[in-house]
Design a protein around this motif. Structure first.
Motif, mmCIF file in Angstrom:
data_model
loop_
_atom_site.group_PDB
_atom_site.id
_atom_site.type_symbol
_atom_site.label_atom_id
_atom_site.label_comp_id
_atom_site.label_asym_id
_atom_site.label_seq_id
_atom_site.Cartn_x
_atom_site.Cartn_y
_atom_site.Cartn_z
ATOM 1 N N THR A 59 0.825 -1.207 0.000
ATOM 2 C CA THR A 59 0.000 0.000 0.000
ATOM 3 C C THR A 59 0.868 1.269 0.000
ATOM 4 O OG1 THR A 59 -0.202 0.016 2.418
ATOM 5 C CG2 THR A 59 -1.932 -1.135 1.180
ATOM 6 N N ASN A 60 2.062 1.203 0.591
ATOM 7 C CA ASN A 60 2.958 2.367 0.512
ATOM 8 C C ASN A 60 4.315 2.024 -0.100
ATOM 9 O OD1 ASN A 60 3.972 0.943 2.629
ATOM 10 N ND2 ASN A 60 3.546 2.487 4.191
ATOM 11 N N ASN A 61 4.381 0.854 -0.753
ATOM 12 C CA ASN A 61 5.604 0.423 -1.448
ATOM 13 C C ASN A 61 6.826 0.519 -0.535
ATOM 14 O OD1 ASN A 61 7.033 -0.620 -3.606
ATOM 15 N ND2 ASN A 61 7.204 1.331 -4.709
ATOM 16 N N THR A 62 6.659 0.013 0.688
ATOM 17 C CA THR A 62 7.725 0.109 1.687
ATOM 18 C C THR A 62 8.106 -1.261 2.226
ATOM 19 O OG1 THR A 62 7.041 2.327 2.347
ATOM 20 C CG2 THR A 62 8.323 1.083 3.963
ATOM 21 N N MET A 63 9.420 -1.468 2.349
ATOM 22 C CA MET A 63 9.925 -2.694 2.945
ATOM 23 C C MET A 63 10.520 -2.357 4.302
ATOM 24 S SD MET A 63 12.564 -5.338 1.121
ATOM 25 C CE MET A 63 11.548 -5.449 -0.357
ATOM 26 N N LYS A 64 10.128 -3.124 5.308
ATOM 27 C CA LYS A 64 10.722 -2.935 6.645
ATOM 28 C C LYS A 64 11.520 -4.172 6.971
ATOM 29 C CE LYS A 64 7.899 0.412 9.005
ATOM 30 N NZ LYS A 64 7.562 0.930 10.326
ATOM 31 N N ILE A 65 12.744 -3.966 7.389
ATOM 32 C CA ILE A 65 13.645 -5.079 7.689
ATOM 33 C C ILE A 65 14.178 -4.889 9.103
ATOM 34 C CG2 ILE A 65 15.775 -6.263 7.008
ATOM 35 C CD1 ILE A 65 15.343 -4.953 4.172
#
Ligand SMILES: [Zn+2]
Length: 170
Positions: free
Chosen positions: A70-76
């Motif tokens: 939905t916000n084109n974000t990757m969290k690692i």
């Protein structure tokens, strides 16, 4: 029971995509630099893409990374990132799995309510794992390698190397 269902994708189609990515970024070695790919390559080709490093209290328990279409974000998770930089196989695979969601599931997927098992080809998690395996352990370059060689050359876990070894001989 609630199960996510993605449009069907065969292993063959996923491998065509990962081979294309490897060719496009001139990666003819076995080793694929997944950390640089997320930090440098994807942001260079997609300016709406974001990645963030998160502490464990920012992610749900047991979660190492996720991609939010939905916000084109990757969290690692920071610790996963640190270990991936040290070429620890399991953590490299975790990031490659999320890169799989980025390429395959940017439009999201539906959550269907079903009591039946869905075919693996429609399971977004199977698709992301198949993508990660094909990206980090290309079939053509590893075809005649032992499990140990795959593990060392591709910097993956023994388990991932074993699965790819069996896949190579299917
Ligand atoms: Zn996943």
């Amino acid at each position: 029971m609630s199960t996510a269902i993605a449009p069907a994708l065969s292993r063959r189609k996923i491998e065509l995509l990962t081979n294309n990515i490897r060719q496009r970024f001139n990666c003819s070695d076995c080793y694929f630099d997944i950390v640089s790919f997320v930090e440098i390559v994807i942001p260079a080709i997609d300016e709406t893409f974001n990645y963030e490093y998160a502490s464990s209290n920012e992610l749900s328990p047991g979660m190492y990374a996720y991609y939010d279409p939905t916000n084109n974000t990757m969290k690692i998770l920071s610790s996963v990132y640190d270990r991936a930089c040290e070429d620890i196989g399991r953590d490299r695979f975790t990031i490659a799995h999320e890169v799989g969601h980025y390429f395959l599931h940017q439009d999201g997927y539906s959550f269907a309510r079903t009591n039946q098992l869905i075919p693996k080809y429609c399971d977004p998690e199977w698709q992301a794992n198949t993508f990660a395996s094909a990206l980090l352990i290309p079939r053509a370059q590893t075809k005649f390698m032992s499990i140990e060689e795959i593990k060392d050359k591709c910097k993956v876990s023994y388990q991932a190397a074993e699965i790819a070894y069996n896949r190579n001989w299917q």
